[in-house]
Design a protein around this motif. Structure first.
Motif, PDB file in Angstrom:
ATOM      1  N   THR B  63       0.857  -1.176   0.000  1.00  0.00           N
ATOM      2  CA  THR B  63       0.000   0.000   0.000  1.00  0.00           C
ATOM      3  C   THR B  63       0.897   1.230   0.000  1.00  0.00           C
ATOM      4  O   THR B  63       1.979   1.232   0.578  1.00  0.00           O
ATOM      5  CB  THR B  63      -0.921   0.064   1.237  1.00  0.00           C
ATOM      6  OG1 THR B  63      -0.105   0.063   2.400  1.00  0.00           O
ATOM      7  CG2 THR B  63      -1.883  -1.097   1.272  1.00  0.00           C
ATOM      8  N   PHE B  67      -3.239   3.418  -0.007  1.00  0.00           N
ATOM      9  CA  PHE B  67      -3.980   2.860  -1.156  1.00  0.00           C
ATOM     10  C   PHE B  67      -3.296   1.621  -1.697  1.00  0.00           C
ATOM     11  O   PHE B  67      -2.059   1.534  -1.721  1.00  0.00           O
ATOM     12  CB  PHE B  67      -4.106   3.904  -2.271  1.00  0.00           C
ATOM     13  CG  PHE B  67      -4.844   5.124  -1.836  1.00  0.00           C
ATOM     14  CD1 PHE B  67      -6.223   5.085  -1.662  1.00  0.00           C
ATOM     15  CD2 PHE B  67      -4.176   6.308  -1.601  1.00  0.00           C
ATOM     16  CE1 PHE B  67      -6.918   6.212  -1.256  1.00  0.00           C
ATOM     17  CE2 PHE B  67      -4.859   7.433  -1.192  1.00  0.00           C
ATOM     18  CZ  PHE B  67      -6.238   7.386  -1.019  1.00  0.00           C
ATOM     19  N   ARG B  71      -5.403  -2.172  -6.905  1.00  0.00           N
ATOM     20  CA  ARG B  71      -6.717  -1.662  -7.298  1.00  0.00           C
ATOM     21  C   ARG B  71      -6.816  -0.144  -7.338  1.00  0.00           C
ATOM     22  O   ARG B  71      -7.665   0.400  -8.016  1.00  0.00           O
ATOM     23  CB  ARG B  71      -7.790  -2.233  -6.362  1.00  0.00           C
ATOM     24  CG  ARG B  71      -8.066  -3.702  -6.586  1.00  0.00           C
ATOM     25  CD  ARG B  71      -8.988  -4.266  -5.518  1.00  0.00           C
ATOM     26  NE  ARG B  71      -8.324  -4.334  -4.209  1.00  0.00           N
ATOM     27  CZ  ARG B  71      -8.628  -3.526  -3.191  1.00  0.00           C
ATOM     28  NH1 ARG B  71      -9.576  -2.634  -3.304  1.00  0.00           N
ATOM     29  NH2 ARG B  71      -7.978  -3.630  -2.045  1.00  0.00           N
ATOM     30  N   GLN B  72      -5.950   0.516  -6.578  1.00  0.00           N
ATOM     31  CA  GLN B  72      -6.171   1.954  -6.409  1.00  0.00           C
ATOM     32  C   GLN B  72      -5.021   2.788  -6.960  1.00  0.00           C
ATOM     33  O   GLN B  72      -4.680   3.821  -6.398  1.00  0.00           O
ATOM     34  CB  GLN B  72      -6.384   2.266  -4.923  1.00  0.00           C
ATOM     35  CG  GLN B  72      -7.658   1.644  -4.372  1.00  0.00           C
ATOM     36  CD  GLN B  72      -7.728   1.785  -2.868  1.00  0.00           C
ATOM     37  OE1 GLN B  72      -6.878   1.271  -2.155  1.00  0.00           O
ATOM     38  NE2 GLN B  72      -8.734   2.482  -2.378  1.00  0.00           N
ATOM     39  N   ASN B  73      -4.447   2.339  -8.067  1.00  0.00           N
ATOM     40  CA  ASN B  73      -3.243   3.052  -8.524  1.00  0.00           C
ATOM     41  C   ASN B  73      -3.536   4.469  -8.991  1.00  0.00           C
ATOM     42  O   ASN B  73      -2.677   5.331  -8.923  1.00  0.00           O
ATOM     43  CB  ASN B  73      -2.465   2.257  -9.573  1.00  0.00           C
ATOM     44  CG  ASN B  73      -3.316   1.827 -10.737  1.00  0.00           C
ATOM     45  OD1 ASN B  73      -4.536   1.940 -10.668  1.00  0.00           O
ATOM     46  ND2 ASN B  73      -2.696   1.351 -11.798  1.00  0.00           N
ATOM     47  N   GLU B  75      -5.598   6.456  -7.413  1.00  0.00           N
ATOM     48  CA  GLU B  75      -5.593   7.217  -6.166  1.00  0.00           C
ATOM     49  C   GLU B  75      -4.152   7.481  -5.715  1.00  0.00           C
ATOM     50  O   GLU B  75      -3.808   8.570  -5.273  1.00  0.00           O
ATOM     51  CB  GLU B  75      -6.335   6.443  -5.063  1.00  0.00           C
ATOM     52  CG  GLU B  75      -7.840   6.560  -5.147  1.00  0.00           C
ATOM     53  CD  GLU B  75      -8.306   8.006  -5.104  1.00  0.00           C
ATOM     54  OE1 GLU B  75      -7.869   8.736  -4.203  1.00  0.00           O
ATOM     55  OE2 GLU B  75      -9.083   8.408  -5.993  1.00  0.00           O
TER      56      GLU B  75
END
Lengths: 368, 247
Positions: B63, B67, B71-73, B75
């Motif tokens: 993380t 994030f 999944r949240q690249n 962000e």
């Protein structure tokens, strides 16, 4: 949207600050139009002619006068023997030799049959063909004038009308051609080079770690070039109408819309190239060889496609320039409406979707 | 202890059979200056690309700024800054235009952008050069501006990929002053470098060998552990055992 605007502002600054690119972008269409309009003409004017007149009578003098007065010829030399013909051709001074036989007028009026010999320099076959044609026309006109007074027993008269371009002006052919070439070259080359440049400079990396979506990065790079290409279209049309006196017979709006479509086609080709190559040189080379060459050969602008061997005719169908060229001619020269260019338009749309699709796919794969 | 800004556990990335990053695990705390060392080809760049959201890992977890890298690249990208070893400003734009552009793509408002631009120019001392093309400035200045632009949007973490390559020692020192300032403001710095004197400036240093983290401690701790007088010796002891180089 704000990020998009920031990006486009930056991209315009790049383009406007790079004087050399700008010169190419805006100068090239002007130079090409002027070159094709005034220097490179497929009309053959002011060909030098030599005359060998054995007759020296009124009829032959009249005809020589007419040849000389036509805008296509100027009589340079009077020869005195057949031996001289070879010499003038060798020296390359004349394109055509006209030989009047002895008793030209007498035979013409009394036997109704006389031969004039036209000798052309076929080391340049196209030109000599055209020149001989022009000369034959002068003789035919004269013959028609004479036979007006008499009734010929049998005669087939062909009445020729050249539709859409009665004066056979070459601008009708090259203006659509120049438009096609310029858009193909600039659209594909400039976009691909500018994107690949970011890769080379390392700035692409910075853009990719920014919150801007990668696809947006690439698309917004294409926007300024779309605008510039569109300006080019307008420059070319203005020059065509006001400098070369070529009319736009069809709808201007339709023409501009189709041009925009073609610009998008070439930009997506540029995007596609930029996803494949990694250096500016390669991008430029690929655009020149991969796009400009086929555009020249297969658009029908320089070489009629109907005369090509079948395999080449088939290949020509996958070259987008061919379709755009045919659209522009249909609208500008023939004044046709949208219903006549639907097929070509759909083909261009299909190609654009295909190129863009592949480019986006490739771009995503690179990132993964 | 606060929540770490970077957390990785058994993070692995393979390219076919080649294991570029092999099960690395570490945490980076907020405000820390974290040195990320390793010979060329040790897997530093790959690891960094994963943490920046440019590359998906093959396995393991990570993380960044809270994030998830899988999944949240998108962000992640909003909360990090990045400065590359290659020079990362546009040479044919002025200093001011560069700042406006990068501020713009990070979504700063017009007002904010104006303030920050003037702030930055003040801080770096570039009054007279603000409207000059970046291409005409000396390398040291470019890199200072580059760094200032990378932290313009107040990211939680800044990744610096060999930021001082090719710069003279004095400018490098000034550059590190800027890094310290940023750390004081609570920004976490993740730095790769080949200069061992710079490694000494870091709070903690990790050394990668053949895709794995071979050592991770404070510079003092590492020197003690490897019985060395400086970081150079530490690095050489570790790197000598490497099987890969220049890849």
């Amino acid at each position: 949207m704000k990020t998009f605007l920031a990006f486009i502002t930056k991209e315009f600054r790049h383009v406007l600050r790079d004087k050399r690119s700008l010169l190419i972008l805006l100068g090239l269409p002007i130079v090409m139009m002027i070159l094709f309009g005034f220097a490179l003409s497929s009309e053959v004017k002011n060909s030098n002619v030599a005359v060998l007149d054995y007759a020296q009578d009124d009829a032959s003098h009249l005809l020589i006068d007419r040849i000389n007065q036509s805008q296509y010829f100027s009589v340079q030399q009077y020869l005195h023997s057949e031996a001289e013909i070879e010499r003038v051709f060798r020296q390359g001074k004349v394109r055509l030799v006209v030989i009047f036989p002895q008793n030209f007028q007498e035979d013409l009026l009394h036997t109704n049959h006389v031969q004039v010999r036209l000798i052309g320099d076929a080391s340049d076959p196209n030109t000599s063909n055209i020149v001989v044609n022009y000369a034959s026309n002068i003789f035919r006109d004269y013959q028609n004038e004479l036979s007006d007074n008499k009734k010929l027993p049998y005669s087939i008269e062909t009445e020729t009308r050249m539709l859409y371009n009665p004066q056979l002006k070459s601008s009708y052919n090259f203006v659509p051609g120049v438009m096609t070439l310029i858009l193909m070259l600039l659209g594909a080359m400039m976009t691909s080079v500018s994107i690949v440049k970011e890769k080379e400079m390392g700035t692409m990396e910075i853009l990719l770690v920014s919150p801007m979506r990668p696809l947006l990065v690439v698309l917004s790079k294409a926007v300024p070039y779309m605008v510039l290409c569109f300006i080019d279209v307008i420059i070319i049309l203005l020059l065509a109408v006001f400098l070369l006196g070529m009319p736009i017979r069809g709808s201007l709006l339709l023409l501009l819309a189709e041009s925009l479509l073609f610009i998008i086609t070439t930009l997506s080709l540029g995007l596609l190239v930029s996803t494949i190559v990694d250096s500016q040189q390669t991008a430029m080379f690929l655009s020149l060889v991969g796009f400009l060459m086929p555009a020249l050969v297969f658009s029908g602008f320089m070489f009629p496609i109907e005369n090509m061997p079948l395999p080449l005719q088939i290949i020509s169908n996958i070259v987008p320039t061919k379709w755009y060229y045919s659209i522009v001619r249909a609208i500008m020269v023939k004044g046709l409406g949208f219903s006549y260019v639907i097929k070509q338009t759909l083909i261009l749309v299909g190609m654009t979707v295909f190129f863009l699709g592949v480019a986006i796919r490739k771009f995503k794969i690179r990132l993964a | 202890m606060a929540q770490p800004v970077i957390h990785t556990h058994q993070l692995t990335r393979k390219f076919g059979d080649f294991v570029a990053v092999n099960a690395i695990s570490f945490d980076v705390q907020p405000g820390e200056i974290f040195g990320f060392l390793g010979a060329n080809g040790a897997g530093k760049t790959t690891a960094m690309r994963i943490l920046c959201g440019l590359l998906s890992p093959t396995s393991g977890e990570a993380t960044v700024a809270g994030f998830d890298v899988y999944r949240q690249n998108e962000e992640i990208k909003k909360h990090i800054g990045y400065m590359s070893q290659k020079f990362s400003l546009y040479e044919n734009l002025t200093v001011r235009e560069n700042i406006q552009f990068f501020g713009g793509i990070y979504g700063l408002s017009r007002q904010e952008l104006k303030e920050k631009t003037n702030n930055l120019i003040e801080r770096v001392g570039l009054h007279d050069e603000a409207d000059k093309l970046v291409g005409s400035l000396p390398l040291g200045w470019k890199q200072k501006i580059s760094f200032s632009v990378a932290i313009l949007h107040r990211p939680k973490i800044v990744f610096l990929d060999e930021p001082t390559g090719g710069v003279d020692p004095i400018t490098r020192r000034q550059f590190w002053d800027m890094i310290y300032d940023a750390a004081h403001e609570g920004i976490t710095l993740f730095v790769t470098t080949h200069y061992m004197d710079e490694a000494e400036y870091c709070d903690r240093v990790s050394i990668m060998v053949d895709g794995a983290i071979a050592a991770l401690d404070t510079p003092a701790g590492l020197k003690k552990q490897f019985n060395a007088t400086n970081m150079d010796e530490v690095f050489l002891q570790l790197a000598r055992g490497a099987k890969r180089s220049d890849g």
